[in-house]
Design a protein around this motif. Structure first.
Motif, mmCIF file in Angstrom:
data_model
loop_
_atom_site.group_PDB
_atom_site.id
_atom_site.type_symbol
_atom_site.label_atom_id
_atom_site.label_comp_id
_atom_site.label_asym_id
_atom_site.label_seq_id
_atom_site.Cartn_x
_atom_site.Cartn_y
_atom_site.Cartn_z
ATOM 1 N N PRO A 221 6.581 -7.341 -1.286
ATOM 2 C CA PRO A 221 5.314 -6.934 -1.032
ATOM 3 C C PRO A 221 5.115 -5.744 -1.818
ATOM 4 O O PRO A 221 6.208 -4.961 -1.594
ATOM 5 N N ARG A 222 4.100 -5.537 -2.243
ATOM 6 C CA ARG A 222 3.864 -4.810 -3.268
ATOM 7 C C ARG A 222 3.010 -3.181 -2.303
ATOM 8 O O ARG A 222 1.578 -3.365 -2.049
ATOM 9 N N ILE A 223 3.757 -2.207 -2.448
ATOM 10 C CA ILE A 223 2.805 -1.476 -1.809
ATOM 11 C C ILE A 223 3.021 -0.520 -1.619
ATOM 12 O O ILE A 223 3.941 1.190 -2.448
ATOM 13 N N GLY A 224 1.465 0.733 -2.037
ATOM 14 C CA GLY A 224 1.591 1.432 -2.940
ATOM 15 C C GLY A 224 1.993 2.354 -1.996
ATOM 16 O O GLY A 224 1.860 2.584 -1.078
ATOM 17 N N LEU A 225 2.027 3.662 -2.410
ATOM 18 C CA LEU A 225 2.812 4.835 -1.853
ATOM 19 C C LEU A 225 2.409 6.296 -2.272
ATOM 20 O O LEU A 225 2.411 6.472 -3.528
ATOM 21 N N ALA A 226 1.217 7.856 -1.761
ATOM 22 C CA ALA A 226 1.029 8.410 -1.450
ATOM 23 C C ALA A 226 1.567 9.558 -0.988
ATOM 24 O O ALA A 226 1.624 9.379 0.888
ATOM 25 N N TRP A 227 1.953 10.311 -1.605
ATOM 26 C CA TRP A 227 2.968 11.647 -0.108
ATOM 27 C C TRP A 227 2.967 12.937 -0.602
ATOM 28 O O TRP A 227 2.904 13.035 0.469
ATOM 29 N N ALA A 228 1.337 13.147 -1.395
ATOM 30 C CA ALA A 228 1.010 14.622 -0.895
ATOM 31 C C ALA A 228 -0.406 14.991 -1.681
ATOM 32 O O ALA A 228 -1.073 13.897 -2.190
ATOM 33 N N GLY A 229 -1.141 15.107 -0.607
ATOM 34 C CA GLY A 229 -2.803 15.867 -1.241
ATOM 35 C C GLY A 229 -2.466 16.752 -2.503
ATOM 36 O O GLY A 229 -1.663 17.056 -3.246
ATOM 37 N N ASN B 245 -4.272 -4.770 -6.472
ATOM 38 C CA ASN B 245 -3.446 -5.972 -6.507
ATOM 39 C C ASN B 245 -2.412 -4.596 -5.531
ATOM 40 O O ASN B 245 -0.916 -5.771 -5.785
ATOM 41 N N LEU B 246 -2.000 -4.971 -4.473
ATOM 42 C CA LEU B 246 -1.016 -4.438 -3.616
ATOM 43 C C LEU B 246 -1.246 -5.071 -2.314
ATOM 44 O O LEU B 246 -2.346 -5.584 -1.463
ATOM 45 N N ASP B 247 -0.215 -5.047 -1.565
ATOM 46 C CA ASP B 247 -0.535 -5.235 -0.123
ATOM 47 C C ASP B 247 -0.446 -4.896 0.980
ATOM 48 O O ASP B 247 -1.293 -4.720 1.576
#
Length: 459
Positions: free
Chosen positions: A309-317, A386-388
């Protein structure tokens, strides 16, 4: 002028420090605690207030003692020492029951601690005591919104400008006014009128509340939206193809005679009398450009992990200068439990605003990162398409992905933003969102454990 004021604050602090050494008294330590608060030295301000309280023991001076407790509470609140700050403000209220600011600050602390009902009671009382103080109404609105009492909250929410402070410490006390009529939600004769919608606050706010644009586009002959340039292509491809009466501006236009009425973007929910069960959530209301989507699809296919699975990650504002950023953003050295999970193709959707929010070299081998190529939100939307799954802290890309209808797992700080409500793991604003809220302030590890458990169940 600001530099001059800062110089005066420093000089006043030095003078008062000298006074407290020569003539220590509740009055001198009270003055010193004020000067230290003005200089942002909160630990020292708390120490000075405590010293003054120690000297005032047994003295019949409730107003002076109350002021010392109030300064102690302010210093502790600024240092995020909520439990002790709450007790300090309770002492203020005990000594001076009509102290509206103490009621407000204690209400804010209870809100930040998740004690919403008790917070609302205190804040309603604060508004009765100090009805002309806008920031008290802002605090009440946010507590009501967290409780899901939207209809009650929106009138107080109109004072939200009082929560915006400039570096000089100056606050806005009323909404920006334009030389045209303010629209209040009535649609009489709107068919032939032009409405100007003015953006405000953060990019996430704009992405969340632009859902109201189609509602006014249906009712007005022409709608202008003044918003930052990074949103223009995204909104043009999402709304412009359907609504020929939408005009986008980067700044508020100067030709006011072209517009009959205006409204601020975040006033739209109140104008439409939005309640929990009437939140407009026609997901998706934002979309990516098909050609750009295909370009990212080809690049992702070349990575050689088609079964993951393609997982997008954002960890900071963004906005590191804001006090909430230290609570909502996750330090990169704590990301291991997520990016070390081997059963995903991790894709960064993080646009770091500084080097502290960038992945370390050893972490970059585990995460696909093309974000330096992104020019605006239209580019980011093409990648997200394009992410799951998207896993994100409370920041703009979480709104973008959820508005596109992508599954989003929100990593939510303890007693987070009002928009995510209280004790909810879902969102009426975004049907495809799940919320993972900290059970203990600052503890991301426990959140990651729950997230990884859910990822394992997906396999």
């Amino acid at each position: 002028m600001i530099a001059q004021d800062m110089k005066q604050d420093v000089e006043a602090k030095a003078c008062l420090e000298h006074v407290t050494q020569i003539l220590p008294s509740p009055q001198s330590f009270l003055a010193l605690s004020v000067a230290l608060l003005d200089c942002g030295e909160f630990e020292r301000a708390a120490t000075a207030a405590r010293a003054g309280l120690a000297l005032s023991t047994g003295e019949p001076a409730p107003l002076e003692t109350s002021a010392l407790f109030n300064n102690l509470g302010e210093a502790l609140l600024q240092a995020a020492n909520y439990e002790e700050a709450a007790q300090a403000y309770r002492n203020v209220i005990s000594l001076t029951p009509d102290h509206g600011v103490a009621h407000q600050n204690l209400g804010n602390i209870l809100t930040a601690s998740g004690q919403i009902d008790a917070a609302i009671e205190l804040l309603e009382h604060a508004v009765k005591i100090i009805p002309d103080v806008p920031i008290a109404r802002v605090s009440l609105s946010q507590a009501l919104l967290r409780a899901g009492r939207l209809e009650e909250a929106w009138p107080h929410f109109e004072y939200r400008w009082a929560s915006i402070a400039f570096p000089s410490g100056q606050r806005i006390t009323s909404r920006p006014a334009l030389p045209i009529q303010l629209w209040d939600g009535a649609f009489e004769d709107s068919r032939d009128q032009h409405l100007l919608v003015v953006t405000e606050q953060g990019l996430g706010d704009m992405l969340q509340f632009c859902r109201y644009l189609p509602m006014v586009l249906e009712r007005f002959a022409k709608v202008g939206f003044a918003c930052p340039k990074p949103l223009h292509r995204l909104l043009a491809q999402s709304l412009g193809t359907r609504w020929s009466n939408l005009v986008l501006f980067e700044d508020i236009p100067s030709d006011f005679w072209e517009w009959d009425r205006y409204i601020l973007l975040m006033s739209m929910p109140g104008a439409f009398r939005t309640e929990l069960d009437t939140i407009p959530a026609p997901i998706p209301y934002l979309s990516a450009d098909p050609r750009a989507m295909q370009q990212f699809a080809s690049r992702l296919e070349k990575l050689g992990c088609p079964s993951l699975p393609r997982i997008g990650l954002a960890w900071a504002g963004g906005h590191s200068e804001l006090s909430i950023d230290r609570f909502r953003s996750i330090p990169t050295d704590q990301l291991g439990p997520l990016i070390d999970w081997p059963h995903a193709c991790w894709v960064s959707i993080q646009k770091p605003e500084n080097d502290e929010k960038r992945l370390r070299p050893d972490q970059r081998t585990k995460v696909v990162d093309w974000m330096d190529e992104m020019e605006d939100f239209a580019d980011t939307a093409a990648l997200i398409a394009n992410l799951d799954l998207v896993i994100s802290v409370d920041t703009s890309v979480a709104h973008l992905a959820a508005a596109m209808g992508k599954p989003v797992w929100l990593l939510n700080r303890f007693a987070g933003c009002w928009r995510w409500l209280h004790n909810r793991d879902d969102s009426p604003w975004y049907p495809t969102m799940r919320i993972f809220t900290q059970r203990e302030r600052g503890n991301w590890n426990e959140v990651f454990e729950r997230v990884v458990d859910e990822l394992e169940r997906m396999r």
